[in-house]
Design a protein around this motif. Structure first.
Motif, PDB file in Angstrom:
ATOM      1  N   ILE A 298       0.848  -1.323  -0.031  1.00 52.47           N
ATOM      2  CA  ILE A 298       0.127   0.110  -0.054  1.00 52.47           C
ATOM      3  C   ILE A 298       0.876   1.335   0.093  1.00 52.47           C
ATOM      4  O   ILE A 298       0.537   2.136  -0.880  1.00 52.47           O
ATOM      5  N   LEU A 299       2.009   1.078   0.850  1.00 56.72           N
ATOM      6  CA  LEU A 299       2.864   2.412   0.962  1.00 56.72           C
ATOM      7  C   LEU A 299       3.512   2.695  -0.532  1.00 56.72           C
ATOM      8  O   LEU A 299       3.557   3.721  -0.936  1.00 56.72           O
ATOM      9  N   GLN A 300       3.773   1.521  -1.152  1.00 59.48           N
ATOM     10  CA  GLN A 300       4.666   1.511  -2.422  1.00 59.48           C
ATOM     11  C   GLN A 300       3.668   2.165  -3.518  1.00 59.48           C
ATOM     12  O   GLN A 300       3.880   3.069  -4.349  1.00 59.48           O
ATOM     13  N   ALA A 301       2.464   1.626  -3.479  1.00 64.17           N
ATOM     14  CA  ALA A 301       1.686   2.144  -4.449  1.00 64.17           C
ATOM     15  C   ALA A 301       1.039   3.860  -4.292  1.00 64.17           C
ATOM     16  O   ALA A 301       1.253   4.589  -5.291  1.00 64.17           O
ATOM     17  N   THR A 302       1.344   4.232  -3.000  1.00 67.22           N
ATOM     18  CA  THR A 302       1.162   5.658  -2.742  1.00 67.22           C
ATOM     19  C   THR A 302       2.305   6.413  -3.348  1.00 67.22           C
ATOM     20  O   THR A 302       2.193   7.356  -3.813  1.00 67.22           O
TER      21      THR A 302
END
Length: 348
Positions: A298-302
């Motif tokens: 989720i962090l990487q997508a953001t």
């Protein structure tokens, strides 16, 4: 020998004066008393030996108790350190948004720097609680945060506004990050008892570097998600090296502001590359359903989504193809997170 002769004389005298049974009784009582004295003499040493054993057992148990208390104290301190890191980076992310007046550039600066560091700190805090800092995943994250903190300290020193509230708070945050992550990595590499010297740390860093190189170069990846993560690994490592090259150029040309800009970017790409490597390793091992990896996806997508928007809308240095790649990487990480969450819900 003289005592034996006296016994014989007494026996002979009593034998002449009284019945034989009485003389035997006297001799028996005499021999019993001598045996009892001999027994008392021989029993003295075992008593002292038992007391020595008790003292050694008590001292060893005291040492073990002290070591156990030290380990508990170390676990608490490093756990509280990660909690403090998480809070400080969250506050720093909010201050970054205020500094950029909630502009899109500020969202990317916050997500790729303080937000990423805060999520990593939160994950490491959970790992410390579960006594998992010795895992390669968490040692990699600790080392990435150490590099991020060191480059952050240099960046703050080069910043003309370092004496402002933002600069002072950033200095405190990256200092806490550097110190606590060095401790966390040390406990992961050497154990809570800190057994071994610097040779253990050097050997572990070498082993980690070879393992990371293997993760980045293992082809072909095992599944479609791993393919997308492999591409993100190559891209982020390349961008990190390019920024490091520009930092070297800035040092040679003695341009502190340019060095500040490129060093800050290098620190952020370092965190993004470490996250991508961790996710690629988990994908190869079919471990993306773990809570840690869902949070990192989720962090990487953001991060990639805000990076792509920044390039597309403001045309910064990376070419437009990097924006398209970032959109793809954001989609891959978002899909991987959604897929993992769906599988976990179905399993319940």
């Amino acid at each position: 020998r003289s005592s034996q002769w006296r016994v014989r004389e007494v026996t002979m005298w009593f034998s002449s004066k009284m019945p034989r049974s009485t003389a035997v009784t006297v001799l028996y009582s005499r021999s019993s008393s001598s045996v009892s004295h001999e027994t008392e003499d021989t029993d003295e040493h075992p008593i002292h030996q038992d007391s020595d054993d008790d003292e050694s057992t008590a001292s060893s148990s005291n040492k073990e108790e002290k070591v156990a208390k030290k380990i508990v104290g170390r676990m608490k301190r490093v756990k509280y350190g990660y909690t403090l890191m998480t809070m400080c980076h969250v506050i720093l992310a909010f201050l970054t948004l205020l500094r950029y007046r909630f502009h899109l550039v500020g969202f990317h600066a916050a997500s790729s720097g303080p937000v990423t560091a805060s999520v990593m700190s939160f994950v490491l805090g959970k790992a410390a609680t579960a006594d998992r800092l010795g895992s390669d995943t968490y040692k990699r994250l600790n080392l990435a945060l150490v590099l991020y903190g060191m480059m952050g300290l240099v960046s703050v020193f080069l910043d003309p506004k370092r004496t402002s509230f933002f600069g002072s708070f950033a200095t405190i945050t990256v200092a806490i990050t550097t110190i606590n992550c060095i401790k966390g990595y040390g406990y992961g590499a050497k154990g809570w008892k800190l057994q071994g010297g610097m040779s253990v740390v050097a050997s572990d860093i070498k082993k980690g570097f070879l393992s990371t190189f293997k993760i980045a170069t293992t082809l072909p990846p095992k599944n479609p998600i791993s393919w997308g993560l492999e591409a993100s690994v190559i891209t982020t490592i390349t961008l990190c090296l390019v920024k490091a090259f520009f930092v070297g150029q800035s040092v040679l040309s003695r341009a502190p502001l340019a060095m500040l800009y490129h060093l800050s970017g290098c620190a952020k790409f370092c965190l993004t590359a470490a996250t991508a490597l961790t996710l690629k390793d988990a994908a190869d091992r079919d471990r993306l359903d773990g809570t840690t990896f869902i949070q990192l996806n989720i962090l990487q997508a953001t991060v990639f989504a805000t990076f792509a928007a920044r390039i597309a809308l403001f045309g910064i240095n990376p070419p437009p193809i990097i924006a398209l790649c970032s959109i793809f990487y954001a989609a891959v990480s978002a899909f991987a997170a959604w897929q993992s969450i769906s599988r976990k819900k179905a399993a319940q």
